[in-house]
Design a protein around this motif. Structure first.
Motif, short mmCIF file in Angstrom:
data_model
loop_
_atom_site.label_atom_id
_atom_site.label_comp_id
_atom_site.label_asym_id
_atom_site.label_seq_id
_atom_site.Cartn_x
_atom_site.Cartn_y
_atom_site.Cartn_z
N SER A 1 0.84 -1.20 0.00
CA SER A 1 0.00 0.00 0.00
C SER A 1 0.87 1.24 0.00
N ARG A 2 1.98 1.17 -0.69
CA ARG A 2 2.86 2.33 -0.79
C ARG A 2 2.21 3.46 -1.58
N LYS A 3 1.41 3.09 -2.57
CA LYS A 3 0.81 4.11 -3.43
C LYS A 3 -0.14 4.99 -2.62
N LEU A 4 0.02 6.27 -2.78
CA LEU A 4 -0.81 7.20 -2.05
C LEU A 4 -2.04 7.57 -2.85
N THR A 5 -3.05 8.02 -2.15
CA THR A 5 -4.25 8.47 -2.84
C THR A 5 -3.95 9.75 -3.59
N GLN A 6 -4.77 10.02 -4.60
CA GLN A 6 -4.58 11.21 -5.42
C GLN A 6 -4.77 12.47 -4.58
N ARG A 7 -3.86 13.39 -4.71
CA ARG A 7 -4.00 14.62 -3.97
C ARG A 7 -5.17 15.44 -4.48
N ILE A 8 -5.79 16.15 -3.55
CA ILE A 8 -6.79 17.13 -3.93
C ILE A 8 -6.06 18.45 -4.11
N LYS A 9 -6.11 18.99 -5.29
CA LYS A 9 -5.37 20.22 -5.55
C LYS A 9 -6.07 21.40 -4.88
N PRO A 10 -5.31 22.30 -4.30
CA PRO A 10 -5.90 23.46 -3.64
C PRO A 10 -6.72 24.28 -4.62
N ASN A 11 -7.87 24.70 -4.18
CA ASN A 11 -8.71 25.58 -4.98
C ASN A 11 -9.28 26.63 -4.05
N CYS A 12 -8.56 27.73 -3.95
CA CYS A 12 -8.90 28.74 -2.96
C CYS A 12 -10.25 29.39 -3.22
N SER A 13 -10.77 29.25 -4.43
CA SER A 13 -12.07 29.87 -4.73
C SER A 13 -13.22 29.02 -4.22
N LYS A 14 -12.93 27.79 -3.81
CA LYS A 14 -13.98 26.89 -3.31
C LYS A 14 -13.59 26.38 -1.94
N LYS A 15 -13.95 27.16 -0.92
CA LYS A 15 -13.63 26.74 0.44
C LYS A 15 -14.56 25.62 0.86
N ARG A 16 -14.03 24.69 1.62
CA ARG A 16 -14.88 23.65 2.18
C ARG A 16 -15.70 24.24 3.30
N LYS A 17 -16.91 23.77 3.44
CA LYS A 17 -17.74 24.20 4.55
C LYS A 17 -17.17 23.64 5.85
N VAL A 18 -17.34 24.40 6.91
CA VAL A 18 -16.86 23.94 8.21
C VAL A 18 -17.58 22.65 8.58
N SER A 19 -16.82 21.69 9.01
CA SER A 19 -17.37 20.37 9.28
C SER A 19 -18.31 20.37 10.47
N LEU A 20 -19.48 19.72 10.30
CA LEU A 20 -20.41 19.54 11.41
C LEU A 20 -20.07 18.28 12.20
N LEU A 21 -19.09 17.54 11.71
CA LEU A 21 -18.71 16.29 12.37
C LEU A 21 -18.27 16.56 13.80
N PHE A 22 -17.65 17.70 14.00
CA PHE A 22 -17.14 18.04 15.33
C PHE A 22 -18.27 18.07 16.37
N ASP A 23 -19.43 18.59 15.99
CA ASP A 23 -20.54 18.74 16.93
C ASP A 23 -21.14 17.40 17.34
N HIS A 24 -21.00 16.40 16.50
CA HIS A 24 -21.68 15.13 16.74
C HIS A 24 -20.83 14.10 17.46
N LEU A 25 -19.54 14.39 17.63
CA LEU A 25 -18.66 13.42 18.26
C LEU A 25 -18.24 13.88 19.65
N GLU A 26 -18.26 12.95 20.58
CA GLU A 26 -17.76 13.24 21.91
C GLU A 26 -16.22 13.25 21.87
N PRO A 27 -15.58 13.91 22.84
CA PRO A 27 -14.11 13.99 22.83
C PRO A 27 -13.42 12.64 22.69
N GLN A 28 -13.92 11.61 23.37
CA GLN A 28 -13.30 10.30 23.29
C GLN A 28 -13.36 9.74 21.87
N GLU A 29 -14.52 9.83 21.25
CA GLU A 29 -14.69 9.29 19.91
C GLU A 29 -13.87 10.08 18.89
N LEU A 30 -13.84 11.38 19.06
CA LEU A 30 -13.06 12.20 18.14
C LEU A 30 -11.57 11.89 18.29
#
Length: 490
Positions: A198-227
């Motif tokens: 599994s040396r081969k790495l996944t394809q990089r996502i090239k930076p696209n500053c015009s398309k910011k990712r939305k802030v993740s809601l995952l943080f709100d749904h996970l307790e500190p232990q799970e995160l």
């Protein structure tokens, strides 16, 4: 490990032209951090651990006896030819490794500091041909056992080094042409192709500053232990992919050029640190930002309990980044007890006395643990530069190779200890996407100043100092101009 050129602007008078890897910038003689400097040793390394597979079923097993190498006569060094001869003679007529097995391990794993792998194999081929002419078949057999041990123990080298692979094919053809079928079977590399890789790495996502990712809601749904557990899963996935050759390439070259696994792991830590900052800055009110900050401190506590010090550094580094620590009103809403915990964490990770606090706690930990790789690589670089490569009469400094091998092998052995957790792959995927951030340092500060402008006044909390982490003594940012923090998908 910040491989980023600072993009200083008039709005940020404290930006610096470059920053040392992993340093949270603080200008000498002032208490204000240098904007644009990132906050953690951005090292999490990728290369899947070498998975030992059984040898060809028709061949006798190589049975190494793990003993410490008695340096003895090697204290004063040895020539390369002498080391090769000693390694060959370590094998008996049945292929078992007798006393001195660690010398074989050191030679095969560390020879890249001395000679290219293909050249080492050519030397072995020459010795085989000379012994064959003298009809010294026992020596020929030992040479083949030595090569088979190399194939079995460090087979990834033959996957990664095309010249070594080609040299091996030429060696095999020569042996078969001489009619030594049993020797040829010992040199068979077909088994390598059937091994997990599994040396081969996944394809990089090239930076696209015009398309910011939305802030993740995952943080709100996970307790500190799970995160903390899922961050640890990602960190271990990255850490367990390191190899001896990755360490060697980094130490010798002093940069991550042509080392994509290193770059990817650096990006993972950068992404975690920046994600922490964005999670805090995404909240509109000081009270809400204080809640996020408090939760991440609880995540840091869980990471310490999991003995995942590398991600702990990333999280605390994000919280201590000046874009966050300058938020005095936010800080005023954080309880005294939480401030106390944060202060304890920053003290644990402090670079004072060469990371004395961290080293003490780390050495007391057993079983699963993930080290702050920047600290340990700093040790390796210091060792590499402090000790000479050769001793008197141009003999190889074997004690140096031995010391470096022990340092690296200690890290490699940690890859064999699985983390004490079960990860949800759906959550792992979502978290990985959340860490693909495309924000520059300037944009981070703009958001910070938008939340609490410069002239904003609020009570100063007890946590006002900044975390100082110097992973390396080399300034790679200015010399290489590497940018990370925008691709963490591993």
């Amino acid at each position: 490990m910040g491989y980023r050129r600072s993009t200083g602007t008039a709005q940020h008078p404290h930006h610096t032209a470059s920053c040392i890897m992993g340093t949270i910038g603080k200008k000498k003689g002032t208490h204000r951090p240098a904007h644009g400097c990132t906050t953690i040793p951005r090292l999490a390394l990728e290369l899947k651990q070498i998975i030992h597979c059984t040898s060809h079923p028709k061949l006798p097993q190589v049975t190494p006896i793990r003993v410490m190498m008695p340096l003895g006569q090697l204290i004063k060094g040895a020539s390369l030819d002498e080391l090769i001869q000693m390694c060959i003679q370590t094998f008996d007529s049945e292929g078992n490794v007798c006393q001195g097995s660690e010398l074989v391990q050191i030679m095969l794993t560390m020879h890249g500091f001395l000679i290219p792998s293909a050249d080492l194999l050519n030397k072995l081929r020459t010795l085989y041909e000379e012994a064959l002419e003298k009809r010294s078949l026992i020596f020929c057999l030992k040479v083949c056992y030595f090569v088979r041990y190399w194939i079995t123990e460090l087979w990834t080298m033959f996957k990664m080094d095309q010249r070594l692979t080609q040299t091996m094919e030429e060696f095999q053809e020569m042996v078969r042409a001489e009619g030594e079928e049993s020797h040829w079977r010992l040199l068979d590399t077909a088994q390598i192709n059937s091994r997990e890789w599994s040396r081969k790495l996944t394809q990089r996502i090239k930076p696209n500053c015009s398309k910011k990712r939305k802030v993740s809601l995952l943080f709100d749904h996970l307790e500190p232990q799970e995160l903390a557990e899922h961050l640890t899963y990602l960190e271990f996935k990255s850490f367990r992919r390191i190899s001896f050759s990755d360490y060697q390439n980094y130490i010798v070259n002093g940069c991550v050029k042509d080392n994509p696994t290193m770059e990817r792991s650096i990006a993972l830590c950068n992404g975690i640190s920046q994600w922490v900052q964005l999670m805090v800055l995404s909240r509109p009110t000081p009270q809400l930002r204080a809640e996020v900050l408090t939760k991440f401190i609880h995540v840091a506590q869980k990471l310490q309990q999991l003995q995942n010090f590398n991600t702990l550094m990333a999280v605390i580094g994000g919280l201590c980044h000046s874009s966050i620590s300058r938020l005095k009103e936010t800080s005023s809403h954080v309880s005294h007890d939480v401030h106390k915990v944060l202060n304890e964490m920053t003290e644990l990770l402090s670079s004072c006395r060469n990371y004395d606090n961290y080293r003490r706690v780390y050495n007391e930990c057993s079983n699963f643990k993930i080290p702050i790789l920047g600290v340990h690589l700093k040790d390796l670089i210091s060792l590499y530069e402090a000790m000479p490569d050769f001793l008197e009469e141009k003999k190889i400094n074997v004690p140096k190779l031995h010391s470096m091998y022990n340092h690296i092998n200690e890290l490699i052995q940690l890859q064999n200890i699985a983390p004490p957790l079960d990860a949800n792959m759906d959550l792992v995927h979502l978290l990985t996407l959340s860490l693909d951030l495309y924000y520059t340092e300037d944009e981070m500060y703009e958001l910070s100043y938008a939340r609490e402008p410069r002239n904003h006044r609020a009570p100063v909390s007890g946590t006002s100092d900044y975390l100082y982490i110097v992973s390396f003594h080399l300034n790679f940012a200015s010399s290489r101009g590497l940018h990370t923090g925008n691709n963490t998908n591993s």
